[in-house]
Design an enzyme around this catalytic site. Structure first.
Site, mmCIF file in Angstrom:
data_model
loop_
_atom_site.group_PDB
_atom_site.id
_atom_site.type_symbol
_atom_site.label_atom_id
_atom_site.label_comp_id
_atom_site.label_asym_id
_atom_site.label_seq_id
_atom_site.Cartn_x
_atom_site.Cartn_y
_atom_site.Cartn_z
ATOM 1 N N HIS A 1 -39.687 -79.466 38.086
ATOM 2 C CA HIS A 1 -40.736 -80.386 37.647
ATOM 3 C C HIS A 1 -40.877 -80.479 36.128
ATOM 4 O O HIS A 1 -41.262 -81.530 35.620
ATOM 5 C CB HIS A 1 -42.086 -79.971 38.247
ATOM 6 C CG HIS A 1 -42.210 -80.352 39.698
ATOM 7 N ND1 HIS A 1 -43.402 -80.343 40.370
ATOM 8 C CD2 HIS A 1 -41.270 -80.762 40.593
ATOM 9 C CE1 HIS A 1 -43.208 -80.727 41.627
ATOM 10 N NE2 HIS A 1 -41.921 -80.973 41.791
ATOM 11 N N ASN A 2 -40.643 -79.386 35.414
ATOM 12 C CA ASN A 2 -40.904 -79.376 33.963
ATOM 13 C C ASN A 2 -39.632 -79.448 33.121
ATOM 14 O O ASN A 2 -39.726 -79.521 31.895
ATOM 15 C CB ASN A 2 -41.689 -78.113 33.566
ATOM 16 C CG ASN A 2 -42.872 -77.850 34.469
ATOM 17 O OD1 ASN A 2 -42.883 -76.865 35.221
ATOM 18 N ND2 ASN A 2 -43.853 -78.733 34.447
ATOM 19 N N ARG B 1 -43.419 -87.462 32.673
ATOM 20 C CA ARG B 1 -44.330 -86.399 32.222
ATOM 21 C C ARG B 1 -43.666 -85.518 31.159
ATOM 22 O O ARG B 1 -44.322 -85.095 30.185
ATOM 23 C CB ARG B 1 -44.787 -85.575 33.427
ATOM 24 C CG ARG B 1 -45.628 -86.429 34.366
ATOM 25 C CD ARG B 1 -45.778 -85.854 35.742
ATOM 26 N NE ARG B 1 -46.504 -86.778 36.605
ATOM 27 C CZ ARG B 1 -46.568 -86.668 37.923
ATOM 28 N NH1 ARG B 1 -45.961 -85.676 38.543
ATOM 29 N NH2 ARG B 1 -47.242 -87.549 38.633
ATOM 30 N N GLY C 1 -46.150 -63.668 23.987
ATOM 31 C CA GLY C 1 -45.949 -63.968 22.565
ATOM 32 C C GLY C 1 -44.719 -64.830 22.326
ATOM 33 O O GLY C 1 -44.781 -65.835 21.596
ATOM 34 N N CYS D 1 -40.347 -60.335 25.496
ATOM 35 C CA CYS D 1 -41.180 -59.409 24.722
ATOM 36 C C CYS D 1 -41.890 -58.529 25.746
ATOM 37 O O CYS D 1 -41.482 -58.479 26.910
ATOM 38 C CB CYS D 1 -42.125 -60.138 23.775
ATOM 39 S SG CYS D 1 -43.386 -61.162 24.557
ATOM 40 N N GLY D 2 -42.935 -57.833 25.331
ATOM 41 C CA GLY D 2 -43.599 -56.925 26.270
ATOM 42 C C GLY D 2 -44.212 -57.656 27.448
ATOM 43 O O GLY D 2 -44.048 -57.276 28.601
ATOM 44 N N THR D 3 -44.940 -58.714 27.152
ATOM 45 C CA THR D 3 -45.594 -59.500 28.201
ATOM 46 C C THR D 3 -44.887 -60.820 28.499
ATOM 47 O O THR D 3 -45.159 -61.453 29.524
ATOM 48 C CB THR D 3 -47.024 -59.871 27.762
ATOM 49 O OG1 THR D 3 -46.929 -60.607 26.532
ATOM 50 C CG2 THR D 3 -47.888 -58.638 27.559
ATOM 51 N N GLY D 4 -44.058 -61.284 27.578
ATOM 52 C CA GLY D 4 -43.476 -62.626 27.665
ATOM 53 C C GLY D 4 -44.389 -63.675 27.045
ATOM 54 O O GLY D 4 -43.974 -64.810 26.804
ATOM 55 N N ARG E 1 -42.663 -55.506 30.239
ATOM 56 C CA ARG E 1 -43.678 -54.583 30.754
ATOM 57 C C ARG E 1 -44.373 -55.167 31.981
ATOM 58 O O ARG E 1 -45.374 -54.629 32.455
ATOM 59 C CB ARG E 1 -44.699 -54.285 29.647
ATOM 60 C CG ARG E 1 -44.087 -53.567 28.451
ATOM 61 C CD ARG E 1 -45.027 -53.500 27.256
ATOM 62 N NE ARG E 1 -44.386 -52.823 26.126
ATOM 63 C CZ ARG E 1 -44.795 -52.924 24.865
ATOM 64 N NH1 ARG E 1 -45.848 -53.667 24.566
ATOM 65 N NH2 ARG E 1 -44.154 -52.287 23.902
ATOM 66 N N ASP F 1 -38.158 -59.295 20.970
ATOM 67 C CA ASP F 1 -38.659 -58.338 19.983
ATOM 68 C C ASP F 1 -38.233 -56.937 20.448
ATOM 69 O O ASP F 1 -37.428 -56.802 21.393
ATOM 70 C CB ASP F 1 -40.177 -58.483 19.775
ATOM 71 C CG ASP F 1 -40.998 -58.003 20.972
ATOM 72 O OD1 ASP F 1 -40.406 -57.671 22.029
ATOM 73 O OD2 ASP F 1 -42.238 -57.962 20.854
ATOM 74 N N HIS F 2 -38.779 -55.910 19.811
ATOM 75 C CA HIS F 2 -38.430 -54.525 20.171
ATOM 76 C C HIS F 2 -38.797 -54.208 21.620
ATOM 77 O O HIS F 2 -38.051 -53.543 22.322
ATOM 78 C CB HIS F 2 -39.128 -53.550 19.222
ATOM 79 C CG HIS F 2 -40.613 -53.741 19.155
ATOM 80 N ND1 HIS F 2 -41.173 -54.837 18.508
ATOM 81 C CD2 HIS F 2 -41.648 -53.027 19.669
ATOM 82 C CE1 HIS F 2 -42.486 -54.764 18.612
ATOM 83 N NE2 HIS F 2 -42.800 -53.679 19.325
ATOM 84 N N HIS G 1 -41.281 -86.985 37.299
ATOM 85 C CA HIS G 1 -41.370 -85.846 36.383
ATOM 86 C C HIS G 1 -40.766 -86.164 35.018
ATOM 87 O O HIS G 1 -41.152 -85.580 34.011
ATOM 88 C CB HIS G 1 -40.698 -84.622 36.998
ATOM 89 C CG HIS G 1 -41.276 -84.255 38.323
ATOM 90 N ND1 HIS G 1 -42.575 -83.834 38.465
ATOM 91 C CD2 HIS G 1 -40.748 -84.335 39.567
ATOM 92 C CE1 HIS G 1 -42.825 -83.629 39.744
ATOM 93 N NE2 HIS G 1 -41.735 -83.937 40.433
HETATM 94 C C1 RB5 Z 1 -45.371 -55.624 21.223
HETATM 95 O O1 RB5 Z 1 -46.074 -54.429 21.338
HETATM 96 C C2 RB5 Z 1 -46.024 -56.691 22.087
HETATM 97 O O2 RB5 Z 1 -47.245 -57.071 21.536
HETATM 98 C C3 RB5 Z 1 -45.110 -57.876 22.229
HETATM 99 O O3 RB5 Z 1 -43.886 -57.469 22.741
HETATM 100 C C4 RB5 Z 1 -45.569 -58.972 23.168
HETATM 101 O O4 RB5 Z 1 -45.971 -58.470 24.397
HETATM 102 C C5 RB5 Z 1 -46.523 -59.953 22.615
HETATM 103 O O5 RB5 Z 1 -46.873 -60.948 23.252
#
Ligand code: RB5
Length: 142
Positions: free
Chosen positions: A97-98, A135, A69, A64-67, A108, A7-8, A132
């Site tokens: 394993h997976n 599984r 989503g 994404c920001g956190t990975g 982020r 994403d952005h 594995h």
């Molecule tokens: C975007 O602001 C943020 O929500 C997205 O990149 C992600 O971190 C969602 O899981």
């Protein structure tokens, strides 16, 4: 062939990963996004996941920001085992394993240098099969 998507919030990281992969002679398929303009991560994660699930790509990388989503979205596609990775151990074990066929990173959460190090570990680690395999087959039936 490796599918790439973000994403952005993950865009700059995706571009850095793309540069690294191209420099190391991997074939890549960039499913977007193409700028820092706000978009919805499920759209792009789904594109990469479907490219992997269909066999068009061997592996996929989503950012994404956190990975979080993009990993949730990718794992909703049947046949996808997307690992949200934050350190060397999980990068390696998700393959051994997976048999993870996708990896997710948070722009982020980790710096680019760390992501590239974890990515190379993931790309080079081998699935151990044996117990594995059973599984992973159970996962794929879910
Ligand atoms: C975007 O602001 C943020 O929500 C997205 O990149 C992600 O971190 C969602 O899981």
């Amino acid at each position: 062939m490796i599918a790439l998507a973000s994403d952005h919030a993950g865009y700059d990281l995706k571009e850095a990963i793309k540069k690294h992969l191209v420099e190391n002679n991997y074939d890549i398929m960039d499913m977007g996004t193409d700028s820092r303009a706000s978009v919805d991560y499920p759209v792009y994660a789904k594109k990469a996941a479907e490219a992997v699930a269909s066999g068009q790509c061997d592996r996929g990388i989503v950012c994404c920001g956190t990975g979080i989503g993009v990993s949730i979205a990718a794992n909703k596609v049947k046949g996808i085992r997307c690992a949200l990775v934050t350190n060397e151990f999980t990068a390696e074990m998700s393959r051994r394993h997976n048999n993870s066929n996708m990896i997710a990173f948070g722009s982020r959460v980790l710096d680019v240098q760390t992501v590239i190090r974890l990515l190379d570990i993931w790309l080079n680690a081998q699935f151990e099969e044996g117990r594995h395999q059973r599984r992973v087959e159970m996962l794929d039936r879910m």
